[in-house]
Motif scaffolding. Structure first.
Motif, PDB file in Angstrom:
ATOM      1  N   ASN A 421       0.854  -1.183   0.000  1.00  0.00           N
ATOM      2  CA  ASN A 421       0.000   0.000   0.000  1.00  0.00           C
ATOM      3  C   ASN A 421       0.890   1.234   0.000  1.00  0.00           C
ATOM      4  N   ALA A 422       0.862   1.995  -1.112  1.00  0.00           N
ATOM      5  CA  ALA A 422       1.679   3.201  -1.244  1.00  0.00           C
ATOM      6  C   ALA A 422       0.837   4.426  -0.881  1.00  0.00           C
ATOM      7  N   GLY A 423       0.587   4.568   0.430  1.00  0.00           N
ATOM      8  CA  GLY A 423      -0.138   5.741   0.929  1.00  0.00           C
ATOM      9  C   GLY A 423      -1.596   5.789   0.547  1.00  0.00           C
ATOM     10  N   HIS A 424      -2.186   4.660   0.122  1.00  0.00           N
ATOM     11  CA  HIS A 424      -3.572   4.644  -0.343  1.00  0.00           C
ATOM     12  C   HIS A 424      -4.516   4.321   0.828  1.00  0.00           C
ATOM     13  N   ASN A 425      -5.837   4.473   0.525  1.00  0.00           N
ATOM     14  CA  ASN A 425      -6.841   4.101   1.519  1.00  0.00           C
ATOM     15  C   ASN A 425      -6.668   2.626   1.900  1.00  0.00           C
ATOM     16  N   PRO A 426      -7.004   2.266   3.138  1.00  0.00           N
ATOM     17  CA  PRO A 426      -6.948   0.846   3.492  1.00  0.00           C
ATOM     18  C   PRO A 426      -7.974   0.048   2.684  1.00  0.00           C
ATOM     19  N   THR A 435     -16.821  -9.840  10.044  1.00  0.00           N
ATOM     20  CA  THR A 435     -15.898  -8.810  10.527  1.00  0.00           C
ATOM     21  C   THR A 435     -15.065  -8.304   9.356  1.00  0.00           C
ATOM     22  N   ILE A 436     -14.553  -7.099   9.521  1.00  0.00           N
ATOM     23  CA  ILE A 436     -13.765  -6.483   8.444  1.00  0.00           C
ATOM     24  C   ILE A 436     -12.364  -6.212   8.959  1.00  0.00           C
ATOM     25  N   GLN A 437     -11.397  -6.640   8.177  1.00  0.00           N
ATOM     26  CA  GLN A 437      -9.992  -6.357   8.485  1.00  0.00           C
ATOM     27  C   GLN A 437      -9.438  -5.428   7.406  1.00  0.00           C
ATOM     28  N   GLU A 438      -8.676  -4.421   7.835  1.00  0.00           N
ATOM     29  CA  GLU A 438      -8.067  -3.472   6.897  1.00  0.00           C
ATOM     30  C   GLU A 438      -6.692  -3.984   6.478  1.00  0.00           C
ATOM     31  N   ILE A 439      -6.466  -3.981   5.150  1.00  0.00           N
ATOM     32  CA  ILE A 439      -5.142  -4.344   4.620  1.00  0.00           C
ATOM     33  C   ILE A 439      -4.391  -3.031   4.387  1.00  0.00           C
ATOM     34  N   LYS A 440      -3.464  -2.696   5.274  1.00  0.00           N
ATOM     35  CA  LYS A 440      -2.814  -1.387   5.217  1.00  0.00           C
ATOM     36  C   LYS A 440      -1.475  -1.449   4.493  1.00  0.00           C
ATOM     37  N   ALA A 441      -0.577  -2.359   4.934  1.00  0.00           N
ATOM     38  CA  ALA A 441       0.735  -2.524   4.276  1.00  0.00           C
ATOM     39  C   ALA A 441       1.337  -1.184   3.873  1.00  0.00           C
ATOM     40  N   SER A 442       1.605  -0.337   4.830  1.00  0.00           N
ATOM     41  CA  SER A 442       1.895   1.072   4.571  1.00  0.00           C
ATOM     42  C   SER A 442       3.210   1.298   3.842  1.00  0.00           C
ATOM     43  N   GLY A 443       3.240   2.454   3.069  1.00  0.00           N
ATOM     44  CA  GLY A 443       4.427   2.931   2.359  1.00  0.00           C
ATOM     45  C   GLY A 443       4.122   4.313   1.803  1.00  0.00           C
ATOM     46  N   VAL A 444       5.165   5.043   1.363  1.00  0.00           N
ATOM     47  CA  VAL A 444       4.942   6.399   0.864  1.00  0.00           C
ATOM     48  C   VAL A 444       4.319   6.356  -0.533  1.00  0.00           C
ATOM     49  N   PRO A 445       3.522   7.351  -0.898  1.00  0.00           N
ATOM     50  CA  PRO A 445       2.957   7.394  -2.247  1.00  0.00           C
ATOM     51  C   PRO A 445       4.046   7.419  -3.308  1.00  0.00           C
ATOM     52  N   PHE A 446       3.760   6.871  -4.466  1.00  0.00           N
ATOM     53  CA  PHE A 446       4.703   6.882  -5.582  1.00  0.00           C
ATOM     54  C   PHE A 446       4.942   8.320  -6.043  1.00  0.00           C
ATOM     55  N   GLY A 447       6.232   8.675  -6.160  1.00  0.00           N
ATOM     56  CA  GLY A 447       6.576   9.992  -6.675  1.00  0.00           C
ATOM     57  C   GLY A 447       6.669  11.068  -5.623  1.00  0.00           C
ATOM     58  N   MET A 448       6.419  10.766  -4.360  1.00  0.00           N
ATOM     59  CA  MET A 448       6.469  11.801  -3.330  1.00  0.00           C
ATOM     60  C   MET A 448       7.902  12.078  -2.897  1.00  0.00           C
ATOM     61  N   LEU A 449       8.718  11.014  -2.693  1.00  0.00           N
ATOM     62  CA  LEU A 449      10.100  11.176  -2.237  1.00  0.00           C
ATOM     63  C   LEU A 449      11.015  10.301  -3.087  1.00  0.00           C
ATOM     64  N   ASP A 450      12.068  10.896  -3.626  1.00  0.00           N
ATOM     65  CA  ASP A 450      13.015  10.145  -4.449  1.00  0.00           C
ATOM     66  C   ASP A 450      14.086   9.531  -3.548  1.00  0.00           C
ATOM     67  N   LEU A 451      13.621   8.626  -2.686  1.00  0.00           N
ATOM     68  CA  LEU A 451      14.511   7.964  -1.734  1.00  0.00           C
ATOM     69  C   LEU A 451      14.286   6.454  -1.813  1.00  0.00           C
ATOM     70  N   ASP A 452      15.277   5.715  -1.350  1.00  0.00           N
ATOM     71  CA  ASP A 452      15.153   4.257  -1.341  1.00  0.00           C
ATOM     72  C   ASP A 452      14.449   3.797  -0.077  1.00  0.00           C
ATOM     73  N   LEU A 453      13.241   4.284   0.108  1.00  0.00           N
ATOM     74  CA  LEU A 453      12.470   3.883   1.272  1.00  0.00           C
ATOM     75  C   LEU A 453      11.857   2.512   1.020  1.00  0.00           C
ATOM     76  N   PRO A 454      11.902   1.607   2.024  1.00  0.00           N
ATOM     77  CA  PRO A 454      11.398   0.243   1.800  1.00  0.00           C
ATOM     78  C   PRO A 454       9.873   0.203   1.812  1.00  0.00           C
ATOM     79  N   TYR A 455       9.322  -0.670   1.006  1.00  0.00           N
ATOM     80  CA  TYR A 455       7.883  -0.939   1.007  1.00  0.00           C
ATOM     81  C   TYR A 455       7.670  -2.320   1.636  1.00  0.00           C
ATOM     82  N   THR A 456       6.820  -2.375   2.655  1.00  0.00           N
ATOM     83  CA  THR A 456       6.527  -3.652   3.306  1.00  0.00           C
ATOM     84  C   THR A 456       5.268  -4.244   2.711  1.00  0.00           C
TER      85      THR A 456
END
Length: 536
Positions: A421-426, A435-456
């Motif tokens: 999830n690149a900064g998107h809604n869950p 029951t409802i579970q949110e799939i978050k898998a957080s990460g920065v949006p594409f194109g926001m930072l030109d860094l080698d930030l890891p995506y989980t």
């Protein structure tokens, strides 16, 4: 035969005078000029006073000399009063056998009459002076009639001239308003204004804010010299597009030389400058409309391209039911979704939302689609794919543009879903126990930072009967006419639970219908996109 008595002779003369008065007025009223009036008047008097030389004189005011209105004849003007004396009655000059009269006319000029007896003529009497005074009044009336006719001619001429000016003003307005012509509207208006006002010269000066100026002269190429008399110059000015347009006309020409401009000349110049102003506004609006149409055509082409990027039909996945929808708020949108089949039998689910709307967002959506399609052909992990997309979007977009995205890989046989999830809604995962579970898998949006930030990444197993809803923020943030958000009134999770028995198509249709019912006539504020997956 009986000799005529003095009494009968007097009656005859009186009858002749009456007839002469009646006939004289008819003749005098047809005179075209003052000279013509004098000649006709002399003829009338010669009938009343036989054997008489009649001379008619005129002076414009009491300070000027008498001027004869007839050619030839004797110079008898010296018998009239000098210029510092005025008379309004007749008198006899027995020494010169003459009879004179002076009349102050309606225009404050004077007419003088000198009647001189010829040899053998009857001597003038006091009664003749009285008769002469009557005929002088007749001249005064005829002179007034002459002035009235002359004034009527002048008025008719002036009226015809005004009609000509009005017609020319209308024609000029039509010419100036034409969008496609070689001559500039202000040059055309200057030429017409100079012609209609009889101005000898004219100019149009167009001055910019920085002092730059452009000048157009009439006649072409002839520069105007300084005019000392302000009444010999009229000006009209307006501003448009950051420039000041100044129209000037100089020296009104006539048969009598240079004259001051009239009030109607100023009105005419003002009317023509207003037409130029309106023409410039119309040309600007027309150009804006052409550019708008061009942009709309380009947007229409972009919308067609975007529609080809979005899936026309989602793939059929054995054991699954899938449906999706995209409703842009403008002709082109910034939302993107897809379900892409991989060669190994897996499927990639994509939901993305570009910051902003319109053409820039649509271009970035196209870039995302192109890069995603290219990278999916190369084996790599989902986290590595997200990192590459971040870097390439960052390098191809402006600082204020980025993409929130949810990317997942579905293995149909096991129901395994691996997601980033690149900064998107869950994403909502509806389980069999409601029951409802949110799939978050957080990460920065594409194109926001030109860094080698890891995506989980995050992994789940979708069991039979369970569902997954991917969506963009245009759904929870849909706004009603009362400016309320859809999420605050109809929580999306509750809607998902209430409609858990629906097929994928029925769910998507029911969700859109509910949103439209909620928003009513309120304009759509953002793109609406959803992707719904059910494992049967």
């Amino acid at each position: 035969m009986k000799a005529s008595t003095p009494k009968s002779s007097h009656a005859h003369r009186l009858l002749v005078q009456i007839e002469s008065l009646q006939d004289g007025f008819r003749k005098l009223s047809k005179a075209a000029t003052l000279t013509d009036l004098a000649d006709k008047f002399a003829t009338v008097l010669n009938r009343v006073f036989p054997n008489t030389e009649t001379r008619v004189f005129h002076r414009s005011d009491h300070a000027n000399q008498w001027q004869s209105l007839q050619l030839g004849g004797s110079d008898t003007g010296s018998l009239l009063p000098p210029n510092d004396v005025t008379y309004t009655s007749g008198f006899l000059d027995k020494a010169s056998r003459s009879m004179c009269a002076v009349q102050n006319l309606v225009d404050r000029s004077y007419v003088g009459l000198v009647l001189t007896q010829q040899t053998g003529g009857t001597k003038y009497a006091d009664d003749d002076v009285v008769s002469l005074r009557l005929f002088v009044q007749l001249f005064d009336n005829a002179y007034q009639s002459l002035l009235h006719r002359r004034k009527e001619k002048e008025l008719v001429f002036a009226l015809n001239h005004r009609v000509l000016q009005l017609n020319s003003l209308i024609d000029t307005g039509i010419e100036v308003s034409k969008l496609y012509q070689k001559t500039s509207p202000h040059q055309l208006a200057l030429e017409r204004a100079a012609s209609l006002t009889n101005a000898s010269k004219g100019l149009v000066r167009v001055a910019g804010k920085k002092g730059e100026k452009e000048e157009t002269f009439f006649p072409v190429g002839e520069r105007t010299r300084k005019v000392e008399n302000p009444s010999h110059c009229i000006t009209s000015t307006f501003k448009f597009g950051g420039k000041t347009y100044t129209f000037k006309l100089f020296e009104k020409e006539s048969r009598h030389g240079i004259l001051p401009f009239e009030e109607t000349d100023q009105l005419l110049l003002d009317a023509l400058t207003r037409q130029v102003h309106a023409s410039l506004v119309n040309r600007y609006l027309h150009q804006q409309e052409l550019e708008k149409q061009k942009m709309e055509r380009e947007i229409s082409v972009a919308a067609g391209i975007q529609q080809r990027i979005l899936p026309e039909a989602l793939p059929v996945i054995d054991g699954y039911d899938i449906a999706g929808i995209n409703i842009p708020s403008k002709l082109v949108g910034g939302d993107y979704f897809d379900c892409i089949a991989l060669p190994d039998g897996r499927y990639v689910l994509v939901m993305a939302d570009v910051a902003g709307k319109g053409m820039p967002a649509a271009l970035l959506v196209s870039s995302l689609h192109a890069y995603l399609s290219a990278y999916l052909e190369t084996p790599m992990s989902l986290a590595e794919l997200a990192g590459r997309l971040n870097k390439v979007i960052c390098r191809t977009s402006t600082a204020d543009k980025f993409i929130t995205a949810f990317v997942a890989v579905l293995t149909p046989g096991t129901g395994e879903i691996e997601a980033v999830n690149a900064g998107h809604n869950p994403v909502y995962w509806l389980k069999n126990d409601a029951t409802i579970q949110e799939i978050k898998a957080s990460g920065v949006p594409f194109g926001m930072l030109d860094l080698d930030l890891p995506y989980t990444n995050e992994q789940i197993i979708l069991s039979r009967g369970e569902r997954v809803l991917l969506y963009t923020d245009g759904i929870p943030e849909a706004t009603s006419e009362q400016n309320q958000l859809y999420e605050s009134t109809v929580p999306l999770q509750e809607f998902l639970i209430r409609h858990k028995s629906y097929s994928a198509d029925a769910f998507i249709k029911g969700l859109i219908d509910d949103i439209k019912k909620f928003t009513g006539d309120a304009p759509q504020s953002d793109d609406i996109t959803a992707l719904y997956l059910v494992r049967r």
